[in-house]
Design a protein around this motif. Sequence first.
Motif, PDB file in Angstrom:
ATOM      1  N   ASP A   1       0.783  -1.110  -0.175  1.00 36.30           N
ATOM      2  CA  ASP A   1       0.266  -0.050   0.120  1.00 36.30           C
ATOM      3  C   ASP A   1       0.966   1.141  -0.152  1.00 36.30           C
ATOM      4  OD1 ASP A   1      -1.873   1.949   0.339  1.00 36.30           O
ATOM      5  OD2 ASP A   1      -2.794   1.287   2.119  1.00 36.30           O
ATOM      6  N   ARG A   2       0.686   2.349  -1.052  1.00 41.70           N
ATOM      7  CA  ARG A   2       1.424   3.146  -0.986  1.00 41.70           C
ATOM      8  C   ARG A   2       1.298   4.183   0.286  1.00 41.70           C
ATOM      9  NH1 ARG A   2       3.326   7.606  -0.481  1.00 41.70           N
ATOM     10  NH2 ARG A   2       3.929   9.290  -1.915  1.00 41.70           N
ATOM     11  N   SER A   3       0.212   4.038   0.893  1.00 47.40           N
ATOM     12  CA  SER A   3      -0.106   4.906   1.841  1.00 47.40           C
ATOM     13  C   SER A   3       0.671   4.702   3.178  1.00 47.40           C
ATOM     14  CB  SER A   3      -1.669   4.881   2.344  1.00 47.40           C
ATOM     15  OG  SER A   3      -2.023   3.410   2.870  1.00 47.40           O
ATOM     16  N   GLY A   4       1.319   3.579   3.089  1.00 47.82           N
ATOM     17  CA  GLY A   4       2.227   2.838   4.073  1.00 47.82           C
ATOM     18  C   GLY A   4       3.646   3.659   4.252  1.00 47.82           C
ATOM     19  N   PHE A   5       3.920   4.434   3.238  1.00 45.70           N
ATOM     20  CA  PHE A   5       5.173   4.808   3.037  1.00 45.70           C
ATOM     21  C   PHE A   5       5.177   6.406   3.000  1.00 45.70           C
ATOM     22  CE2 PHE A   5       5.461   0.453   1.419  1.00 45.70           C
ATOM     23  CZ  PHE A   5       7.019   0.168   1.924  1.00 45.70           C
ATOM     24  N   THR A   6       6.018   6.975   3.357  1.00 49.23           N
ATOM     25  CA  THR A   6       6.552   8.233   3.295  1.00 49.23           C
ATOM     26  C   THR A   6       7.635   8.472   2.351  1.00 49.23           C
ATOM     27  OG1 THR A   6       5.733   8.595   5.619  1.00 49.23           O
ATOM     28  CG2 THR A   6       7.195  10.511   4.357  1.00 49.23           C
ATOM     29  N   VAL A   7       7.301   9.097   1.207  1.00 52.39           N
ATOM     30  CA  VAL A   7       8.551   9.449   0.154  1.00 52.39           C
ATOM     31  C   VAL A   7       8.699  10.783   0.131  1.00 52.39           C
ATOM     32  CG1 VAL A   7       8.709   9.043  -2.326  1.00 52.39           C
ATOM     33  CG2 VAL A   7       7.217   7.395  -1.135  1.00 52.39           C
ATOM     34  N   ALA A   8      10.110  10.958   0.137  1.00 47.66           N
ATOM     35  CA  ALA A   8      10.695  12.290  -0.083  1.00 47.66           C
ATOM     36  C   ALA A   8      11.709  12.244  -1.203  1.00 47.66           C
ATOM     37  CB  ALA A   8      11.384  12.685   1.314  1.00 47.66           C
ATOM     38  N   THR A   9      11.484  13.338  -1.970  1.00 47.69           N
ATOM     39  CA  THR A   9      12.147  13.518  -3.172  1.00 47.69           C
ATOM     40  C   THR A   9      12.765  14.784  -3.238  1.00 47.69           C
ATOM     41  OG1 THR A   9      12.795  12.715  -5.506  1.00 47.69           O
ATOM     42  CG2 THR A   9      10.653  13.733  -4.863  1.00 47.69           C
ATOM     43  N   LYS A  10      13.616  14.999  -4.137  1.00 46.56           N
ATOM     44  CA  LYS A  10      14.382  16.434  -4.176  1.00 46.56           C
ATOM     45  C   LYS A  10      14.574  16.787  -5.553  1.00 46.56           C
ATOM     46  CE  LYS A  10      17.742  14.508  -1.558  1.00 46.56           C
ATOM     47  NZ  LYS A  10      16.986  13.399  -1.033  1.00 46.56           N
ATOM     48  N   PHE A  11      14.810  17.976  -5.850  1.00 42.72           N
ATOM     49  CA  PHE A  11      15.178  18.537  -7.255  1.00 42.72           C
ATOM     50  C   PHE A  11      16.211  19.650  -7.099  1.00 42.72           C
ATOM     51  CE2 PHE A  11      12.426  21.669  -5.435  1.00 42.72           C
ATOM     52  CZ  PHE A  11      12.820  23.226  -6.012  1.00 42.72           C
ATOM     53  N   GLY A  12      16.772  20.058  -8.155  1.00 41.06           N
ATOM     54  CA  GLY A  12      17.899  21.170  -8.207  1.00 41.06           C
ATOM     55  C   GLY A  12      18.956  20.871  -9.151  1.00 41.06           C
ATOM     56  N   PRO A  13      20.159  19.862  -9.126  1.00 41.76           N
ATOM     57  CA  PRO A  13      20.896  19.262  -9.921  1.00 41.76           C
ATOM     58  C   PRO A  13      20.236  19.039 -11.261  1.00 41.76           C
ATOM     59  CG  PRO A  13      21.389  18.591  -7.751  1.00 41.76           C
ATOM     60  CD  PRO A  13      20.075  18.889  -7.539  1.00 41.76           C
ATOM     61  N   VAL A  14      20.713  19.473 -12.316  1.00 41.30           N
ATOM     62  CA  VAL A  14      20.454  18.760 -13.793  1.00 41.30           C
ATOM     63  C   VAL A  14      21.430  18.050 -14.397  1.00 41.30           C
ATOM     64  CG1 VAL A  14      19.640  19.815 -15.753  1.00 41.30           C
ATOM     65  CG2 VAL A  14      19.174  21.301 -13.851  1.00 41.30           C
ATOM     66  N   ARG A  15      20.981  17.080 -14.743  1.00 40.08           N
ATOM     67  CA  ARG A  15      22.012  16.167 -15.301  1.00 40.08           C
ATOM     68  C   ARG A  15      21.694  15.789 -16.688  1.00 40.08           C
ATOM     69  NH1 ARG A  15      22.964  11.205 -11.146  1.00 40.08           N
ATOM     70  NH2 ARG A  15      24.852  10.775 -12.755  1.00 40.08           N
TER      71      ARG A  15
END
Length: 332
Positions: free
Chosen positions: A76-90
């Motif tokens: 279940d997706r609701s069982g996870f806390t997902v953190a992600t980030k942006f900034g560097p460009v590759r």
Amino acid sequence: MRTLKLGETGLEVSALGLGCVGLSEFYGPVDREESLATLRAAADAGMTFLDTSDYYGIDSANERMIGEFLAKGGGDRSGFTVATKFGPVREPGTGELLGVRSDPAYVRTACEASLRRLGTDHIDLYYVHHPDFVTPIEETVGAMAELVAAGKVRHLGLSNVSAAELRAGHKMHPITAVQNEWSLFTREYEDTVVPVCAELGIGFVAYSPFSRGFLTGRHTSTDGLAEDDIRRSMPRFDASNATHNAALLAPIRRIAEARGATMAQVALAWLLHRPDMHHIAVVPIPGTRSPARLRENANALSLPLTSEELAALDSIAQQVKGDRMPPPPDLD
């Protein structure tokens, strides 16, 4: 695993998170099946706070893998806390770093791309990975706040920021967490960013709690590292500093041996004592590609240290030689 409130915006996370960068890149050869097994082990251990970034892996491979895991192997997706980030460009296909962007237009573009790769309709905690040195942090956070209003992001974070940037960003929209490096080797934010977190009710997500493996005692030089391992470029692993720094591990090793614990567990236990001293929520996000190591790390939650042990560890950071990161690349 116990949970805690990360800051004052209502986000509840596991007391330890999983730093996912090494599952895709930077620390030697990667076995995708082993990485997925590590994610499954994290779920089994209740380590449901997953930290990724669109920077991790060529063509954001880490986000794609986590999206696959959530869809097929994570339940279940609701069982996870997902953190992600942006900034560097590759550069697509090669991964070459082209620059850093945190301007409002890029904030919106990056978020949409991360949502697609993660296969979700919302990101629980969205960070700017690193400000771009040009865009005022107020403009960046203002654009991020629009994502919250649109329901695409639940909570905002800032990574690799100063105390002044944290204050300025928080004025635009409540910041849930700052993600900066914090470990027995790296304590430079304790007198600057940490007091601001305490004042404003912002949580601290501590990345690299093992100082890229140095504090575990398993990687105290560049010997045996893959040619493309990022630690080969890090001053603390350089031959001119590594022998000195390795000697600083002696009190960690003594405590670990006396407790029947690993050095990694002692390093994490020290960090888990920081909330009592600084009156903030602190969540370390150790990285590993090994399910067995992940379970060992989780056991640090039941390793309280005595005041004498803490005192023996507290003098380490001021003796470390070498910067924590290599000089930034010239992108001109």
